[in-house]
Motif scaffolding. Structure first.
Motif, PDB file in Angstrom:
ATOM      1  N   LEU A 165      35.935  40.582  37.669  1.00 33.04           N
ATOM      2  CA  LEU A 165      34.721  39.975  37.930  1.00 33.04           C
ATOM      3  C   LEU A 165      34.694  38.680  38.500  1.00 33.04           C
ATOM      4  O   LEU A 165      34.028  38.166  39.043  1.00 33.04           O
ATOM      5  CB  LEU A 165      33.582  40.234  36.908  1.00 33.04           C
ATOM      6  CG  LEU A 165      33.578  41.661  36.409  1.00 33.04           C
ATOM      7  CD1 LEU A 165      32.487  41.559  35.513  1.00 33.04           C
ATOM      8  CD2 LEU A 165      32.876  42.766  37.547  1.00 33.04           C
ATOM      9  N   SER A 166      35.790  38.116  38.120  1.00 33.58           N
ATOM     10  CA  SER A 166      36.506  36.801  38.642  1.00 33.58           C
ATOM     11  C   SER A 166      38.046  36.747  38.988  1.00 33.58           C
ATOM     12  O   SER A 166      38.643  37.780  38.728  1.00 33.58           O
ATOM     13  CB  SER A 166      36.116  35.769  37.716  1.00 33.58           C
ATOM     14  OG  SER A 166      37.005  35.733  36.374  1.00 33.58           O
ATOM     15  N   GLY A 167      38.357  35.783  39.599  1.00 28.83           N
ATOM     16  CA  GLY A 167      39.706  35.882  40.107  1.00 28.83           C
ATOM     17  C   GLY A 167      39.680  36.476  41.479  1.00 28.83           C
ATOM     18  O   GLY A 167      38.651  36.929  42.161  1.00 28.83           O
ATOM     19  N   GLY A 168      41.140  36.801  41.964  1.00 24.93           N
ATOM     20  CA  GLY A 168      41.371  36.987  43.223  1.00 24.93           C
ATOM     21  C   GLY A 168      40.692  38.504  43.879  1.00 24.93           C
ATOM     22  O   GLY A 168      40.437  38.660  44.723  1.00 24.93           O
ATOM     23  N   LEU A 169      40.359  39.363  42.724  1.00 26.90           N
ATOM     24  CA  LEU A 169      40.319  40.819  43.096  1.00 26.90           C
ATOM     25  C   LEU A 169      38.558  41.023  42.778  1.00 26.90           C
ATOM     26  O   LEU A 169      38.037  42.188  43.019  1.00 26.90           O
ATOM     27  CB  LEU A 169      40.926  41.817  42.154  1.00 26.90           C
ATOM     28  CG  LEU A 169      42.061  41.880  42.706  1.00 26.90           C
ATOM     29  CD1 LEU A 169      43.130  42.763  41.551  1.00 26.90           C
ATOM     30  CD2 LEU A 169      42.261  42.485  44.023  1.00 26.90           C
ATOM     31  N   ASP A 170      37.874  40.000  42.832  1.00 28.21           N
ATOM     32  CA  ASP A 170      36.448  40.341  42.173  1.00 28.21           C
ATOM     33  C   ASP A 170      35.673  40.809  43.265  1.00 28.21           C
ATOM     34  O   ASP A 170      34.434  41.284  43.096  1.00 28.21           O
ATOM     35  CB  ASP A 170      35.751  38.861  41.537  1.00 28.21           C
ATOM     36  CG  ASP A 170      35.475  37.924  42.460  1.00 28.21           C
ATOM     37  OD1 ASP A 170      35.894  38.122  43.692  1.00 28.21           O
ATOM     38  OD2 ASP A 170      34.584  37.091  42.190  1.00 28.21           O
ATOM     39  N   TYR A 205      33.960  44.090  30.285  1.00 28.17           N
ATOM     40  CA  TYR A 205      35.167  42.995  29.989  1.00 28.17           C
ATOM     41  C   TYR A 205      35.460  42.449  31.310  1.00 28.17           C
ATOM     42  O   TYR A 205      35.708  43.515  32.310  1.00 28.17           O
ATOM     43  CB  TYR A 205      36.374  43.416  29.292  1.00 28.17           C
ATOM     44  CG  TYR A 205      35.995  43.982  27.981  1.00 28.17           C
ATOM     45  CD1 TYR A 205      36.338  42.942  27.136  1.00 28.17           C
ATOM     46  CD2 TYR A 205      36.027  45.212  27.519  1.00 28.17           C
ATOM     47  CE1 TYR A 205      36.091  42.931  25.674  1.00 28.17           C
ATOM     48  CE2 TYR A 205      35.697  45.512  26.122  1.00 28.17           C
ATOM     49  CZ  TYR A 205      35.787  44.456  25.314  1.00 28.17           C
ATOM     50  OH  TYR A 205      35.744  44.801  23.774  1.00 28.17           O
ATOM     51  N   ASP A 206      35.604  41.268  31.695  1.00 25.19           N
ATOM     52  CA  ASP A 206      35.978  40.417  32.871  1.00 25.19           C
ATOM     53  C   ASP A 206      37.488  40.201  32.744  1.00 25.19           C
ATOM     54  O   ASP A 206      37.763  39.560  31.907  1.00 25.19           O
ATOM     55  CB  ASP A 206      35.109  39.325  33.274  1.00 25.19           C
ATOM     56  CG  ASP A 206      35.897  38.652  34.321  1.00 25.19           C
ATOM     57  OD1 ASP A 206      36.692  39.255  34.965  1.00 25.19           O
ATOM     58  OD2 ASP A 206      35.180  37.673  34.688  1.00 25.19           O
ATOM     59  N   GLN A 243      39.526  39.321  34.839  1.00 25.51           N
ATOM     60  CA  GLN A 243      39.696  37.883  35.581  1.00 25.51           C
ATOM     61  C   GLN A 243      41.011  37.994  36.426  1.00 25.51           C
ATOM     62  O   GLN A 243      41.367  36.818  36.567  1.00 25.51           O
ATOM     63  CB  GLN A 243      40.033  36.879  34.566  1.00 25.51           C
ATOM     64  CG  GLN A 243      38.552  36.594  33.542  1.00 25.51           C
ATOM     65  CD  GLN A 243      39.186  35.481  32.441  1.00 25.51           C
ATOM     66  OE1 GLN A 243      39.724  34.688  32.473  1.00 25.51           O
ATOM     67  NE2 GLN A 243      38.594  36.018  31.341  1.00 25.51           N
ATOM     68  N   THR A 244      41.333  38.992  36.938  1.00 25.21           N
ATOM     69  CA  THR A 244      42.535  39.297  37.760  1.00 25.21           C
ATOM     70  C   THR A 244      43.819  38.510  37.024  1.00 25.21           C
ATOM     71  O   THR A 244      44.634  38.105  37.813  1.00 25.21           O
ATOM     72  CB  THR A 244      42.404  38.619  39.270  1.00 25.21           C
ATOM     73  OG1 THR A 244      41.112  38.794  39.464  1.00 25.21           O
ATOM     74  CG2 THR A 244      43.289  39.255  40.021  1.00 25.21           C
ATOM     75  N   MET A 276      46.758  39.684  34.488  1.00 26.48           N
ATOM     76  CA  MET A 276      47.493  40.933  33.813  1.00 26.48           C
ATOM     77  C   MET A 276      47.537  40.861  32.333  1.00 26.48           C
ATOM     78  O   MET A 276      47.349  42.122  31.907  1.00 26.48           O
ATOM     79  CB  MET A 276      48.988  40.830  34.323  1.00 26.48           C
ATOM     80  CG  MET A 276      49.285  41.455  35.836  1.00 26.48           C
ATOM     81  SD  MET A 276      49.130  43.013  35.481  1.00 26.48           S
ATOM     82  CE  MET A 276      49.190  43.913  37.239  1.00 26.48           C
ATOM     83  N   ARG A 277      47.335  39.834  31.772  1.00 26.30           N
ATOM     84  CA  ARG A 277      47.572  39.847  30.343  1.00 26.30           C
ATOM     85  C   ARG A 277      46.291  40.326  29.749  1.00 26.30           C
ATOM     86  O   ARG A 277      46.357  40.782  28.420  1.00 26.30           O
ATOM     87  CB  ARG A 277      47.808  38.362  29.907  1.00 26.30           C
ATOM     88  CG  ARG A 277      49.468  37.833  29.769  1.00 26.30           C
ATOM     89  CD  ARG A 277      49.565  37.101  28.846  1.00 26.30           C
ATOM     90  NE  ARG A 277      48.944  35.867  29.166  1.00 26.30           N
ATOM     91  CZ  ARG A 277      48.370  35.008  28.429  1.00 26.30           C
ATOM     92  NH1 ARG A 277      48.505  35.447  27.091  1.00 26.30           N
ATOM     93  NH2 ARG A 277      47.918  33.980  28.436  1.00 26.30           N
TER      94      ARG A 277
END
Ligand SMILES: Nc1ncnc2c1ncn2[C@@H]1O[C@H](COP(=O)(O)OP(=O)(O)OP(=O)(O)O)[C@@H](O)[C@H]1O
Ligand SMILES: Nc1ncnc2c1ncn2[C@@H]1O[C@H](COP(=O)(O)OP(=O)(O)OP(=O)(O)O)[C@@H](O)[C@H]1O
Ligand SMILES: [Mg+2]
Ligand SMILES: [Mg+2]
Lengths: 343, 381, 230, 242, 288
Positions: free
Chosen positions: B13-18, B51-52, B54-55, B57-58
């Motif tokens: 929902l955030s970061g590059g893929l949102d 759960y977000d 956030q783009t 991986m971890r």
């Protein structure tokens, strides 16, 4: 006086405290939290490695995650090929250590310092990021392990009892292993820094030319520090690959590199406890923020970091240390908190 | 003993893929609300835990573990890229938690614990590529994102192109953060293709369309894309930049079915009349919740194995995108395929193909025969 | 011209100056003598405002400047030649000189300075860091004088300067004092130099003045030992 | 060619910075345990000369022989291990280490732990730094830092010590103390001192070398040098007569 | 032949873009020594300023060339006054603070604008060169870059403000002792740097589109360019841009963008290895 309170009393106490925490935590914390904690512990090892080379060695490395990533990839590729994890584990230490040594030789012996060094290490990391990210074609395979490009390598087999691939490490086992590793690295580094080698490393950070005029080959000392830091970071990378059971080029990304630096600064450069504390604190906050929807996670974390710099400029550990020493109220606790070696 | 049935969504929902993730989140929220309003499942309400990721991986394994161990959800929905899916999948399998993956992808996942509701290359490109070749000509220049999805999709494109007597005159792969396409545009002009086949992904790649138009090429060479509109790109780019792009999906808002019309009406009532666009991924997510709910109903419980068995019994629902059924052999879906073309930010449907099978995956995967299979096959094209 | 009352200052929590008192008339040259680490540099830096006054009062030209910023004090007419020179390393010698008078309107003083210190003429295009120690010292002095200050604070201005130029500097400063009424506070170890210029000499010990002597007494072994010997 | 009692020799040493010729061909020899004073106008090239001897700067041309070893292209640490110690013109110390640590780092370069400890203590006592042991050097006054640097050089026990303006910023009696120290250390090491303080030079001088515009102008006893017209003109000035 | 012209043109555009995205950092980091990890976010803000202004009906040229630098310049001054000014001479802390700032700005932009890529279409149509078509906007970028650099060079070299700024950056205490008010100089200079970053962001927006996270794509490249250029910041930034931009474009044309970018990065490593002080470091000697 500085020499004294870095004495052995504090070290023994810190070790005991660490062991107690290691044994007690799994009893009191729920399993999900344990898994999360394990990742913090692993990242703390990475933070320690930068704490050594930057905080003490004065080597501005913007690419600590390169060694971390190389360690992780070395382990993943080797273990997929070998099955048994003993050699892959060793490789995850040796390969990044060697890589650091080579890079260090290439740079220190050309007398590259300061931001120039920082930007080269950053660039090397970005190269690794780009290159590993461009290996998604089916032709990029090492032995039985496809590199997977941007997607990375999924389903990395866990560590096992040497020679017995069927005895794989459980989640709990990984926690203990990581905890013991962190403690061992911490104690090892403290001892190293007390030795002549450590003193010289710090002296070189303070004034490289003067150290050379006193007969120390700064290039060599820096190289050694850098290689040790690289090897430790690689070990952390191996544990991380075990933890997530995957590894992707993201470990080489800008964000990851910057994070390590942030942990070290928040905790306090020039201490060993600082990077560990900073790493735990920031990761915990980031996870908590991710689980809430109210406010943008970046917004809050950014605000916290800025507020932190303005209010706690020395970093957590030195600030607490100073406070304890000033209060003089618990002479046994104070030595646990290292004094920072940078004003 | 619990009074709700829990499910979790793990989306960026955030970061590059949102841009892709947010509409999917809206869709899952909407589906859960609808089911709850209609009385819930097995007499219980569904509660959605979000759960977000956030783009980052971890966070995928971490939140997967959290959802499975702490929240003890009965199913997890989410993961956008193949990379994130491959990180979540082993974790959820090990922790015995059912997983729905709702993005179009390259095909080949073979695991009884997962259901994939997205469209795969054999369903899509087998129609898309020949259609475009008929329309425009035989010389194709492919631009694709440089990761599994892009690589494999490009390979399928090559296959369908040559099978239909065409020729690939150029093929370039771009990491997801590339924004400068200047040289590529010169290269394309040099190669003189009949049309471009675009497998570009994410916000950075949008700049291709702008640069293409700025060079005046949008009037010279037409384009077909497998990914355009997935994050609502047509609403952001200008009509001149996107007009005429040929698409192929399971779902378009323009579908004339009664189910879709009713859906859009309800949806816009909930999210406002100016909601930009219900994307393919959002619809796949929405529909996957209904598939799961149907499985739970039939199983009479939300426990994992019974639900899997119920879903494998051949569930087929009439959903906004048409008839939608689970293929028990592959855990992928059989669905209608539509070809559309963008015109002034709207998509007109040009042709439809009903009930396409996931032939790529079924060529390598048979969960009926090998229920313990746990692989991600790279399908030889 | 300057009046300092009960001045205290220090670094962080470490106090260094403990109640400095003195006054100076225009055109007066006051020498300050003291051992290493007694607080001479600290005093000058407090006067220019680089170190905060913790207690006491500084009045300059009838104006209270105790809490004025360094730049305000500079514009009020206090010039400073620090120990260590602080040449701008990447600016050329010419630009360094220009910086000296940048806050002052009116006619440039650079030609005059080049007249006073002809060594600089050949170095005008050189970056500051390409000068030898002594050359930098001269430049620092010229830069300070170019601002036409009313009072200058000199921290060991002869350190690292060859004897003939030390004489030259003494001579020039003497002229400026006589012609313009320039006040000088001179921290110096070179007794000959102090004697040449100073009207009176203050002895500093542990952050406070302990005695005032006349320049002629400087060659009096007994007096010097009494105040400076340990 | 090098005679055995010659510790340092330079031949045709030259250093250019871009167009600036800082050192233009210097031939310089120094005997074992000699004490030499080096004077000359500002910008004559004295510091540059020292920096080349200690490999802080690479000569443009020419050769440097130390104790029979060619060190023209050596690294600074190598030169130091061969036995040259230097105090630079600007205090050059470890600012964030304490006085004790500064000296310990120097001493341990040569000695084992025990000996280094003893040596460090001894040096600190001799130079009157004991009261400052725990202080950070960065927080010391200019003069105090000079002493620390001197102490480091002494603790290193080099065969040749180069001192670039050791008395700068020191009071008269500290200057005397420095002179005494130099004479004492000179019993076991050769020393070259650069200074502008003639009082001080006179106190210690045996042979004086005068640099001018990157060349050796004259090399003689103090009286002769002082009497030299050219030296008076370019360096000492007229008033140098007390 | 046409192809060659078109390609050199592309290469020039790449050089100009690189120089533009680096120039703000050349001032903030190169001159002020503030390791500004939020540089990319300044560009991002410039991009949003241009987009918002254009969508509000302001002429696109005014939006990119005037609104963007002004808005971001003002934001820069505010940031300097509230955060950066406490941190001069503390590079580590600046790094932490600007990283925090970078996150904060990304978060803020996400909250306000959402995370979808926004963009404006490039103005000025296309040019036909032989068989090839290129965007006329590329030409404009080249012109803007040249103008910006010429202007900055003239200001820092010949004006009173330029001299004051350079001296303050080298030794603020001493400048203060000569009557300069360093804190004002810092604020203005930081604002100028931020404004230039904003300008670059605005100018690049029609090409790249803008997302809150776009800064990450710029910041590393900008640092590499500025540091690769060495101590003479303007000449350095230009020469590094020429070198890196040309390598990137040529290799990209011959192979793929990834290899082009890797070649750029590798060139930076090799450059710094053999010119440890950057390109212009060659012409300066270390201080005595
Ligand atoms: N930055 C600092 N932090 C803490 N203490 C300092 C600092 N700078 C100087 N001091 C201490 O302040 C005292 C006075 O120093 P100051 O520099 O004023 O001496 P000084 O009289 O100028 O000596 P010198 O003749 O050597 O230049 C010294 O004891 C010194 O150790
Ligand atoms: N890094 C440099 N770049 C350019 N010129 C330099 C550099 N360092 C020194 N010089 C020049 O070389 C000459 C010799 O300088 P050096 O520092 O050796 O003089 P010095 O004899 O030590 O003088 P002083 O007594 O003033 O310390 C001077 O003219 C100086 O300007
Ligand atoms: Mg002083
Ligand atoms: Mg000198």
């Amino acid at each position: 006086m500085t020499a004294n309170w870095q004495g052995n009393g504090g070290l023994v106490a810190a070790t005991v405290l660490g062991l107690v925490l290691l044994l007690a935590l799994p009893q009191i914390v729920d399993p999900v939290m344990m898994i999360e904690l394990t990742s913090y512990v692993i990242m703390a090892i990475l933070a320690l490695s930068l704490g050594l080379i930057w905080g003490y060695g004065g080597i501005l490395c913007f690419g600590q995650s390169a060694f971390f990533g190389i360690g992780a990839y070395a382990y993943a590729i080797a273990v997929i090929n070998f099955g048994d994890s003993t050699i892959p584990l060793l490789l995850s230490i040796i390969v990044p250590g060697l890589f650091a040594a080579l890079l260090g030789y290439f740079l220190f012996y050309a007398r590259i310092t300061d931001v120039y060094f920082g930007v080269i290490t950053l660039t090397v990391t970005l190269i690794l990021y780009k290159v590993m990210g461009a290996t998604s074609g089916s032709q990029y395979v090492i032995g039985a392990a496809p590199l997977g490009g941007y997607n990375g390598i999924p389903a990395v087999p866990p560590l096992n009892f040497p020679g017995r691939p069927e005895l794989a490490l459980s989640f709990d086992g990984l926690f203990y292993l990581s905890g013991v590793t962190l403690l061992a690295v911490y104690v090892g580094l403290r001892l190293m820094l007390k030795s002549r080698f450590g003193q010289v490393v710090v002296a070189i950070r303070e004034n490289e030319r003067r150290a050379e005029l006193l007969g120390y080959d700064a290039r060599f000392y820096k190289l050694a520090t850098f290689a040790i830091g690289g090897a430790i970071a690689g070990l952390a990378g191996c544990l991380f690959a075990n933890w997530g059971m995957f590894i992707s080029p993201d470990v080489f990304g800008l964000a990851q590199s910057a994070q390590v630096i942030i942990w070290v600064i928040v905790g306090g450069t020039g201490t060993l406890l600082g990077p560990i504390v900073g790493c735990f604190a920031i990761q915990w906050i980031a996870t908590k923020l991710g689980a809430q929807q109210l406010l943008n996670a970046n917004l809050v974390l950014g605000t916290i970091l800025i507020g932190f710099v303005l209010l706690v400029p020395k970093g957590v550990v030195p600030t607490i240390g100073d406070a304890l020493r000033r209060l003089k109220f618990c002479p046994y606790v104070a030595p646990l908190v290292e004094q920072r070696r940078v004003p | 003993q619990e009074d709700t049935i829990k499910i979790a969504s793990l989306l960026d929902l955030s970061g590059g893929l949102d841009a892709a993730g947010k509409p999917m989140q809206d869709a899952i929220t909407f589906a859960v609300e609808e089911i709850n309003q209609a009385g819930g499942l097995l007499g219980k309400q569904i509660s959605l835990i979000t759960y977000d990721t956030q783009t980052d991986m971890r966070l995928y394994p971490q939140y997967s573990q959290q959802a499975a161990l702490k929240d003890k959800v009965s199913a997890v929905f989410g993961g956008i890229t193949s990379a994130s899916r491959e990180v979540m999948r082993p974790v959820l399998r090990r922790l015995n938690t059912l997983y729905f993956y709702n993005t179009q992808y390259e095909g080949g996942v073979c695991d009884r614990n997962i259901f994939c509701t997205g469209i795969t290359p054999a369903q899509k490109q087998s129609k898309h590529v020949p259609y475009a070749m008929n329309k425009w000509g035989k010389k194709i220049y492919t631009l694709a994102a440089d990761y599994n999805y892009g690589q494999i999709t490009a390979a399928w494109t090559r296959k369908y192109c040559t099978e239909n007597g065409g020729q690939i005159v150029g093929e370039d792969f771009f990491p997801l953060d590339v924004t400068n396409f200047g040289s590529t545009i010169q290269k394309i002009q040099e190669a003189k293709p009949d049309f471009l086949y675009l497998v570009l992904v994410g916000g950075a790649h949008q700049s291709f369309y702008r640069q293409w138009a700025a060079a005046g090429m949008n009037k010279q060479i037409p384009m077909a894309s497998t990914t355009m509109t997935i994050g609502g790109e047509q609403m952001v780019l200008s009509p001149e930049e996107t007009n005429g792009i040929l698409l192929c999906f399971n779902y378009f808002e323009a579908l004339e079915t009664p189910a879709n019309k009713a859906f859009l009406e309800r949806f816009h009532k909930r999210f406002g009349a100016d909601y930009p666009y219900v994307t393919e991924l959002a619809m796949a997510t929405y529909q996957s919740v209904y598939l799961w709910a149907e499985g739970v109903k039939r199983a009479g419980t939300a426990e994992r194995m019974p639900v899997i068995e119920a879903l494998e019994s051949g569930i087929s629902l009439d959903l906004p995108s048409g008839k939608f059924s689970i293929d028990p052999q592959t855990h992928h879906c059989v669905m209608d395929i539509n070809i559309g073309q963008i015109q002034d930010r709207k998509i007109n449907i040009l042709e439809s193909f009903s009930q396409q099978q996931p032939l790529d995956t079924s060529g390598v995967c048979d969960l009926k025969k090998n229920p313990d299979d746990n692989s991600m096959y790279v399908i030889k094209v | 011209m300057i009046e300092v009352k009960n001045l205290h200052s220090g670094y962080g929590r470490i106090p260094i100056l403990h109640g400095i008192n003195f006054t100076m008339k225009p055109g007066e040259v006051v020498g300050i003598l003291g051992h290493n680490g007694m607080g001479k540099t600290t005093l000058l830096r407090t006067l220019v405002g680089q170190i905060k006054t913790t207690q006491g009062r500084i009045e300059f030209d009838g104006r209270d400047v105790t809490f004025a910023s360094p730049s305000e004090r500079a514009r009020a007419g206090i010039g400073y030649v620090p120990q260590g020179r602080d040449i701008f390393p990447l600016l050329s010698v010419m630009e360094n000189l220009k910086m000296g008078e940048i806050m002052r309107g009116g006619e440039s003083a650079i030609p005059e300075m080049l007249g006073h210190f002809p060594v600089l003429k050949d170095l005008l295009e050189r970056p500051g860091r390409g000068l030898s120690g002594g050359q930098q010292q001269i430049l620092a002095l010229a830069r300070c004088l170019a601002g036409r200050p009313k009072l200058i604070l000199l921290d060991e201005p002869t350190e690292g300067i060859q004897p003939s130029i030390v004489d030259l500097i003494a001579e020039k400063l003497g002229e400026l004092k006589a012609s313009l009424g320039l006040g000088i506070i001179l921290v110096e170890q070179d007794i000959r130099f102090i004697r040449q210029l100073a009207d009176r000499v203050l002895i500093i010990q542990k952050g406070a003045f302990v005695a005032e002597i006349s320049p002629d007494q400087l060659y009096d072994r007994e007096v010097v030992d009494a105040h400076l010997g340990i | 060619m090098t005679s055995p009692d010659c510790i340092l020799e330079t031949r045709g040493l030259e250093k250019r910075f871009g167009g600036v010729v800082a050192i233009a061909s210097v031939d310089f020899t120094l005997k074992q345990r000699e004490l030499r004073c080096l004077i000359g106008p500002n910008g004559a090239g004295k510091s540059t000369f020292f920096k080349m001897l200690t490999a802080q700067l690479k000569p443009t041309t020419g050769r440097i022989l130390f104790d029979g070893v060619d060190i023209t292209r050596a690294q600074p640490h190598h030169v130091s291990r061969l036995g040259i110690g230097i105090k630079n013109q600007v205090p050059d110390v470890f600012n964030n280490l304490t006085v004790a640590e500064n000296i310990s780092v120097a001493a341990r370069s040569r000695h084992g732990k025990a000996r280094a400890g003893a040596k460090g203590k001894d040096v600190m006592e001799r130079l009157g730094l004991t009261a400052l042991t725990g202080r950070l050097v960065g927080e010391l006054a200019h003069g105090q830092r000079q002493w620390v640097e001197l102490a480091m050089v002494v603790a290193l026990e080099p065969k040749l010590i180069l001192l670039d303006e050791p008395a700068a910023g020191m009071t008269a009696d500290e200057t005397n103390k420095t002179a005494e120290l130099i004479l004492e250390v000179n019993k076991s090491a050769a020393i070259v001192v650069v200074e502008h303080d003639m009082q001080f030079i006179k106190q210690i001088a045996q042979t004086v070398t005068v640099f001018h515009q990157g060349r050796v102008l004259i090399e003689d006893t103090m009286e002769k040098v002082q009497g030299n017209e050219l030296v008076r003109e370019v360096y000492l000035g007229k008033s140098e007569d007390d | 032949m046409d192809l060659l012209v078109v390609l050199s043109f592309e290469a020039l555009k790449a050089v100009a873009s690189l120089a533009l995205i680096s120039v703000g950092l050349a001032i903030i980091f190169g001159m002020m020594r503030v390791i500004n990890l939020a540089h990319g976010e300044f560009l991002m803000l410039g991009g949003y300023a241009a987009i918002v202004a254009t969508k509000a009906g302001i002429n696109i040229w005014i939006a990119t060339l005037l609104v963007s630098p002004l808005v971001v310049g003002v934001i820069g001054v505010v940031i300097e006054r509230t955060i950066i000014r406490f941190l001069y001479g503390r590079p580590r802390d600046t790094m932490l603070a600007t990283w925090g700032l970078s996150l904060l700005l990304v978060g803020l932009a996400t909250t306000i604008f959402g995370n979808t890529t926004e963009g404006i279409s490039a103005p000025a149509g296309s040019l036909q060169i032989g068989d090839y078509r290129i965007a006329a906007y590329s030409l404009i970028i080249i012109v803007i870059a040249i103008a910006v650099f010429a202007a900055i060079w003239a200001v820092f070299r010949f004006t009173r403000y330029g001299l004051i700024a350079r001296s303050t950056m080298q030794n603020a205490d001493m400048a203060a002792a000569l009557g300069v008010n360093p804190s004002r100089v810092y604020a203005v200079t930081f604002g100028v740097g931020a404004g230039l970053a904003g300008l670059a962001g605005g100018v690049m927006a029609p090409i790249t589109g803008i997302v809150p996270t776009i800064g990450a794509a710029y910041v590393a490249k900008a640092f590499i360019t500025v540091i690769g250029g060495g101590p003479a910041i303007l000449a350095g930034t230009v020469s590094a841009s020429v070198m890196f931009g040309a390598i990137d474009q040529i290799i990209t044309y011959l192979s793929t963008p990834v290899i082009g970018e890797v070649a750029l990065l590798a060139a930076a490593v090799v450059l710094l290895r053999f010119m440890p002080q950057g390109i212009t470091g060659r012409f300066f000697r270390r201080a005595a």
